[in-house]
Enzyme design. Structure first.
Site, mmCIF file in Angstrom:
data_model
loop_
_atom_site.group_PDB
_atom_site.id
_atom_site.type_symbol
_atom_site.label_atom_id
_atom_site.label_comp_id
_atom_site.label_asym_id
_atom_site.label_seq_id
_atom_site.Cartn_x
_atom_site.Cartn_y
_atom_site.Cartn_z
ATOM 1 N N GLY A 15 0.859 -1.190 0.000
ATOM 2 C CA GLY A 15 0.000 0.000 0.000
ATOM 3 C C GLY A 15 0.892 1.235 0.000
ATOM 4 O O GLY A 15 2.090 1.147 -0.326
ATOM 5 N N ASN A 20 0.027 -0.216 12.133
ATOM 6 C CA ASN A 20 -0.788 0.432 13.156
ATOM 7 C C ASN A 20 -1.525 -0.624 13.977
ATOM 8 O O ASN A 20 -1.772 -1.729 13.495
ATOM 9 C CB ASN A 20 -1.882 1.294 12.485
ATOM 10 C CG ASN A 20 -1.343 2.570 11.880
ATOM 11 O OD1 ASN A 20 -0.276 3.049 12.247
ATOM 12 N ND2 ASN A 20 -2.099 3.136 10.957
ATOM 13 N N ALA A 44 1.612 8.476 4.231
ATOM 14 C CA ALA A 44 1.637 8.327 2.770
ATOM 15 C C ALA A 44 0.225 8.039 2.276
ATOM 16 O O ALA A 44 -0.596 7.486 3.008
ATOM 17 C CB ALA A 44 2.578 7.200 2.370
ATOM 18 N N LYS A 79 2.379 4.748 19.444
ATOM 19 C CA LYS A 79 1.802 4.952 18.103
ATOM 20 C C LYS A 79 0.296 4.713 18.132
ATOM 21 O O LYS A 79 -0.476 5.435 17.491
ATOM 22 C CB LYS A 79 2.485 4.001 17.109
ATOM 23 C CG LYS A 79 1.951 4.069 15.682
ATOM 24 C CD LYS A 79 2.272 5.395 14.999
ATOM 25 C CE LYS A 79 1.539 5.600 13.685
ATOM 26 N NZ LYS A 79 1.977 4.798 12.582
ATOM 27 N N ASN A 109 -5.353 15.341 8.462
ATOM 28 C CA ASN A 109 -4.812 15.268 9.830
ATOM 29 C C ASN A 109 -4.663 16.662 10.461
ATOM 30 O O ASN A 109 -5.045 16.881 11.601
ATOM 31 C CB ASN A 109 -3.452 14.567 9.838
ATOM 32 C CG ASN A 109 -3.543 13.109 9.450
ATOM 33 O OD1 ASN A 109 -4.630 12.593 9.207
ATOM 34 N ND2 ASN A 109 -2.415 12.431 9.370
ATOM 35 N N ASN A 158 -1.917 15.010 5.228
ATOM 36 C CA ASN A 158 -2.182 13.589 4.973
ATOM 37 C C ASN A 158 -3.643 13.239 5.197
ATOM 38 O O ASN A 158 -4.261 13.708 6.140
ATOM 39 C CB ASN A 158 -1.321 12.735 5.906
ATOM 40 C CG ASN A 158 -1.174 11.314 5.399
ATOM 41 O OD1 ASN A 158 -1.133 11.104 4.192
ATOM 42 N ND2 ASN A 158 -1.112 10.368 6.295
ATOM 43 N N SER A 187 -4.830 6.862 7.218
ATOM 44 C CA SER A 187 -5.114 5.569 6.589
ATOM 45 C C SER A 187 -6.588 5.204 6.759
ATOM 46 O O SER A 187 -7.192 4.607 5.868
ATOM 47 C CB SER A 187 -4.213 4.490 7.193
ATOM 48 O OG SER A 187 -4.306 4.506 8.600
ATOM 49 N N GLU A 194 -9.256 -0.272 10.268
ATOM 50 C CA GLU A 194 -8.540 -0.910 11.378
ATOM 51 C C GLU A 194 -9.146 -0.536 12.733
ATOM 52 O O GLU A 194 -8.480 -0.655 13.763
ATOM 53 C CB GLU A 194 -7.067 -0.491 11.348
ATOM 54 C CG GLU A 194 -6.334 -0.952 10.095
ATOM 55 C CD GLU A 194 -4.869 -0.546 10.081
ATOM 56 O OE1 GLU A 194 -4.010 -1.411 9.885
ATOM 57 O OE2 GLU A 194 -4.593 0.655 10.266
HETATM 58 O O1 PAF Z 1 -2.658 5.752 10.043
HETATM 59 C C1 PAF Z 1 -2.115 6.797 9.630
HETATM 60 O O2 PAF Z 1 -2.600 7.478 8.700
HETATM 61 C C2 PAF Z 1 -0.783 7.220 10.242
HETATM 62 O O3 PAF Z 1 -0.431 6.286 11.223
HETATM 63 C C3 PAF Z 1 -0.752 8.630 10.821
HETATM 64 C C4 PAF Z 1 0.505 8.801 11.657
HETATM 65 C C5 PAF Z 1 -1.987 8.926 11.650
HETATM 66 C C6 PAF Z 1 -0.566 9.656 9.747
HETATM 67 O O4 PAF Z 1 -1.649 9.786 8.882
#
Ligand code: PAF
Length: 305
Positions: A9, A105, A131, A187, A205, A255, A258, A270
């Site tokens: 991914g 994660n 990403a 995390k 974010n 970002n 995810s 998740e």
């Molecule tokens: O799951 C995610 O997207 C990443 O772990 C994070 C750090 C929240 C950044 O988008």
């Protein structure tokens, strides 16, 4: 060093592409998405980064682990909902000497991988990179941060130093930790604060911090998670996980998390391994987690739409 990335991914492609630039490293990206595999084999991984588009062509992609064969290192990057199935179906890259590194994660990945490859072959860590998948073979590197890895028993071994060195040479700022469980929780708490809220609100974010009513929920969700961690005797690396989560929001401001990507792509999220895990772990130590319960249920409702 021969490296397999299980789950190509956005994050798998980011690490695979960067690792492929290190002299002497051979990278195999393994993924079930055929169009994506074909695009990578035709033109490499295309990575958008700070306005530039770079092609990483020194990678091989495939859907069959048999083509890659046993590797020195396998980095597991599938979503945590798929960990067990992905490790089992890619067993051909996991020889008796292969080290399996999870940078995923959520809670529970180490245990699932250990069941397949054995305790001594698993190492774990976290990544603060962000990403986004833009399409077959194409990703955006949306935010940089540290990669922290460690042995499950906390030892500083030769193999962990060597892997950190390769990641460092790949341009990924990397540190070692003697407290992997604490790292995973550090995390987890970031994901607890960011992921469900971005999935529900569809904000990026960084945009979470622009809305006081959302910031309050972020603070409450992370504080509940911190209380559960402390009640379980976890040694957290960050004295103030709420402040740390806000720092990650800023570092990965543009970002799409995810979970937001999963919601937008109508994929299973998740949530059970993130906010749902806080609810389950909270029950074990009698800590109420109403905000995490609410966020979990809202995401589950969205998943059904
Ligand atoms: O799951 C995610 O997207 C990443 O772990 C994070 C750090 C929240 C950044 O988008």
């Amino acid at each position: 060093m021969k490296i397999a990335i299980i789950g190509a991914g956005a994050m798998g492609c980011l690490y695979g592409a960067r690792l492929s630039t290190v002299p002497g490293v051979e990278v195999y990206l393994l993924d079930v998405w055929k169009e994506h595999v074909d695009a990578i084999n035709a033109s490499g991984v295309l990575m958008e980064e700070q306005g530039d588009l770079v092609a990483y062509t020194n990678v091989k992609a495939g859907s069959s682990a048999e083509d890659a064969g046993p590797c020195d290192l396998a980095v597991i990057f599938v979503k945590s909902t798929l960990t067990s199935a992905a490790v089992k179906s890619n067993k051909a890259v996991l020889g008796p000497e292969t080290i399996a590194l999870t940078l995923q994660n959520g809670l529970g990945n180490i245990e699932l991988i250990r069941e397949v490859v054995g305790e001594s072959n698993v190492i774990a860590g976290t990544t603060a990179h962000g990403a986004t998948m833009l399409g077959p073979g194409k990703i955006r590197h949306a935010g940089s941060g540290k990669t922290i890895i460690g042995e499950l028993n906390g030892a500083t071994t030769q193999r962990i130093r060597q892997i950190a060195q390769v990641l460092q040479e790949a341009g990924m700022e990397t540190e070692l930790s003697d407290n992997v469980l604490g790292l995973v929780w550090d995390k987890l708490l970031v994901n607890v604060g960011i992921n469900a809220l971005t999935g529900i609100t569809r904000l990026l974010n960084g945009e979470l911090l622009e809305h006081p009513e959302i910031v309050e929920l972020l603070e409450d969700a992370v504080s509940e998670g911190r209380d559960v961690a402390l009640a379980q005797g976890i040694k957290l690396g960050f004295p103030d996980p709420v402040a740390h989560t806000k720092e990650v929001c800023i570092a990965t401001a543009t970002n799409k998390s995810s979970m937001l990507q999963d919601v937008l792509n109508h994929k299973k999220t998740e949530i059970d391994m993130i906010n749902g895990a806080i609810v389950r772990e909270g029950e074990k130590v009698n800590i109420a987690t109403p905000v995490n319960k609410t966020l979990t249920n809202l995401i589950k409702f969205i998943e059904k739409q």
